[in-house]
Enzyme design. Structure first.
Site, short mmCIF file in Angstrom:
data_model
loop_
_atom_site.label_atom_id
_atom_site.label_comp_id
_atom_site.label_asym_id
_atom_site.label_seq_id
_atom_site.Cartn_x
_atom_site.Cartn_y
_atom_site.Cartn_z
N ASP A 1 2.72 28.36 -1.08
CA ASP A 1 2.22 27.03 -1.42
C ASP A 1 0.88 27.10 -2.15
O ASP A 1 0.34 28.17 -2.39
CB ASP A 1 2.15 26.20 -0.12
CG ASP A 1 2.50 24.74 -0.33
OD1 ASP A 1 2.40 24.24 -1.46
OD2 ASP A 1 2.87 24.09 0.68
N ASP B 1 6.45 16.87 -3.87
CA ASP B 1 7.33 16.91 -2.69
C ASP B 1 8.34 15.78 -2.72
O ASP B 1 7.99 14.62 -2.96
CB ASP B 1 6.49 16.75 -1.40
CG ASP B 1 5.64 17.96 -1.10
OD1 ASP B 1 5.49 18.83 -1.98
OD2 ASP B 1 5.11 18.03 0.02
N TRP C 1 4.01 23.18 -7.41
CA TRP C 1 4.20 21.75 -7.72
C TRP C 1 4.25 21.43 -9.20
O TRP C 1 4.05 20.29 -9.62
CB TRP C 1 3.11 20.90 -7.07
CG TRP C 1 2.77 21.30 -5.68
CD1 TRP C 1 3.63 21.67 -4.70
CD2 TRP C 1 1.46 21.39 -5.11
NE1 TRP C 1 2.94 21.98 -3.55
CE2 TRP C 1 1.62 21.82 -3.79
CE3 TRP C 1 0.17 21.14 -5.61
CZ2 TRP C 1 0.52 22.00 -2.94
CZ3 TRP C 1 -0.91 21.32 -4.78
CH2 TRP C 1 -0.73 21.75 -3.45
#
Ligand code: GLA
Length: 508
Positions: A259, A312, A294
């Site tokens: 992440d 998300d 992302w």
């Protein structure tokens, strides 16, 4: 002849409950571009019940501007609504403590009815290592804890899910990775600097859990972060990349989702991800590297087997930029951030192929916020985009309708086709869409007819538009599982609101 009309494949169904979306999301404010400064303000406030280490992370991580867009043309605001440079995005100060509601009673539980699975023709490789040693030769398939359970991950839960993956037929359908997302970690490293699991959640340690999962013929995935802390505020891997990769390998970990929260001061996103990618390669065990930054960056393609292309997902149809529709648009080449992109333009699809996949985020199928018709669309469109199929529901207790969607062998075969081509929308309509994907085999294509509108409607695909040169083609409906025979020129189906009709078409 032509103009054959089939019935729709709607399974009806109704949205129930709603799985408390939001949470980790933070508020997306990058629409229209120019999300400077990272506007995300904190994610969910839940998490405590799951024993989530709070810790100030950069809350609302994926929602804010795109952090450190380094090079490349990827500077649009998040989502695809337009241009401005999304600078900053470090959005500090949020209290993203756990994001998704704790949920997950973690009480084991045997899964649903057993099934023998119906793996049909098509490819036989499902996201794993091929004989040639390539990781993710086809889009990875598995399960991840985050969408349903958030911080409620435990040894008991993971074992119960692994059991249910087998008994429900998910494994037979091709799902193999059991991925533990954020909040598996202890709140600090041990005295030697080693990462360790929470002793209360994982009292047997990770090696024993990996052994259990492997004993089922499944693989284990873990989660970490390129910054100093994960998105839930637990220890990240920054500056511990080699140590952590070696630890994962020693436990028998097969997959790492990495992440993008809490970047260290002065760090560089590409360097951080490269450090972990190299550490995994040197760890002596094939570990699939799932980049979760992302956004698409060109440097990701040789580094990871998959990379998130956007924010998300939440379990919503089209509420905001975290909804299914927004992520579909972002990943699918429709209304793409690539300037000048239009239907049929390369978009992100050009970067997908064996060993490297665009990841529009995990599946929400079965989590209750959408109808089964909408989940069918979600699954079909992820499949035609050759997206990783990472289920995010409670497979121990899924409904028959959910299981039918997630284990549809005809649709999975489209996703897993060995050519590895990402399908795209080819119609000019932006509401009644035709998507197509070239499959292995002469004049062989998958087609999705997708109705974005609120009323059922007829949608027509012409064989010429998808590349078939013969006058007729033989079609199969991949949701009703019926062979439609040889059809001249084109096919028209009545498609329910928010639904799809999905076909495999072979030129005669
Ligand atoms: C980020 C990721 C999510 C999930 C959470 C966990 O938001 O994008 O997929 O992993 O962190 O905190």
């Amino acid at each position: 002849m032509g103009g054959a009309t089939s019935g729709s494949t709607s399974t009806g169904g109704s949205a129930t409950g709603g799985a408390a979306t939001g949470g980790n999301s933070g508020t997306l404010q990058a629409l229209g571009g120019n999300a400077s400064g990272g506007t995300a303000t904190g994610g969910g406030s839940a998490g405590s019940a799951a024993g989530g280490a709070a810790g100030a992370s950069n809350g609302g991580n994926p929602a804010g501007g795109v952090p450190q867009a380094t090079g490349g043309a990827n500077t649009g605001g998040l989502s695809n609504r337009g241009g401005g440079a999304a600078t900053g995005g470090s959005a500090s100060g949020g209290t993203n403590s756990g994001g998704k509601p704790a949920g997950g009673s973690a009480t084991g539980g045997a899964g649903g009815a057993s099934s023998t699975g119906t793996a049909s023709g098509g490819s036989t490789v499902t996201g794993g290592t091929t004989e040639s040693g390539m990781l993710a030769a086809t889009p990875p398939m598995g399960w991840n804890s985050w969408n349903k359970f958030g911080g409620g991950v435990t040894d008991t839960l993971v074992r119960g899910i692994a059991d249910a993956m087998v008994s429900s037929g998910m494994q037979a359908a091709g799902y193999q990775y059991i991925n533990i997302d954020d909040m598996w970690q202890a709140s600090s490293r041990d005295s030697s600097g080693n990462i360790a699991p929470s002793a209360s959640k994982f009292p047997n340690g990770m090696k024993a859990l990996a052994d259990y999962v492997h004993g089922k013929g499944l693989k284990l995935g873990l989660y970490s972060d390129r910054g100093t802390k994960t998105c839930a505020g637990l220890p990240g891997s920054y500056s511990y990349e080699t140590k952590d990769a070696q630890t994962y390998a020693s436990w028998g970990v097969d997959y790492l989702k990495y992440d993008n929260c809490s970047p260290a001061a002065g760090s560089n996103i590409q360097t951080d991800y490269t450090n972990m990618g190299n550490a995994l390669k040197a760890a002596g065990r094939p570990i699939l590297f799932s980049i979760c930054a992302w956004w698409f960056y060109n440097w990701e393609t040789p580094l990871g087997q998959m990379w998130r292309t956007g924010t998300d997902i939440t379990d919503t149809w089209n509420t905001d930029s975290h909804s299914f529709i927004a992520l579909l648009n972002n990943n699918g080449g429709w209304s793409s951030r690539y300037s000048g992109a239009s239907y049929g333009s390369p978009g992100l699809a050009q970067y997908a192929g064996p060993g490297h996949w665009n990841d529009p985020d995990m599946l929400e199928v079965g989590n209750g916020g959408m109808t089964d018709t909408e989940y069918q669309s979600h699954f079909s469109l992820w499949a035609i985009m050759a997206a990783p199929l990472i289920a995010g529901n409670d497979v121990r207790s899924m409904t028959a309708a959910t299981k039918n969607i997630l284990t549809n062998a005809d649709v999975i075969a489209v996703d897993q086709d060995l050519l590895g081509i990402q399908g795209k929308p080819i119609s000019t309509s932006t509401t009644l869409e035709v998507w197509s994907k070239k499959l292995s085999g002469t004049q062989t294509y998958a087609v999705v007819l997708f109705n974005r509108t609120t009323a059922s409607a007829d949608i027509t695909v012409t064989w010429a538009s998808i590349g078939i040169t013969s006058a007729s083609a033989t079609a199969r409906d991949l949701w009703s599982h019926t062979d439609l025979g040889s059809i001249a020129t084109q096919y028209t189906a009545t498609v329910p609101s928010h639904g799809v009709v999905m076909l495999k078409v072979v030129g005669d």
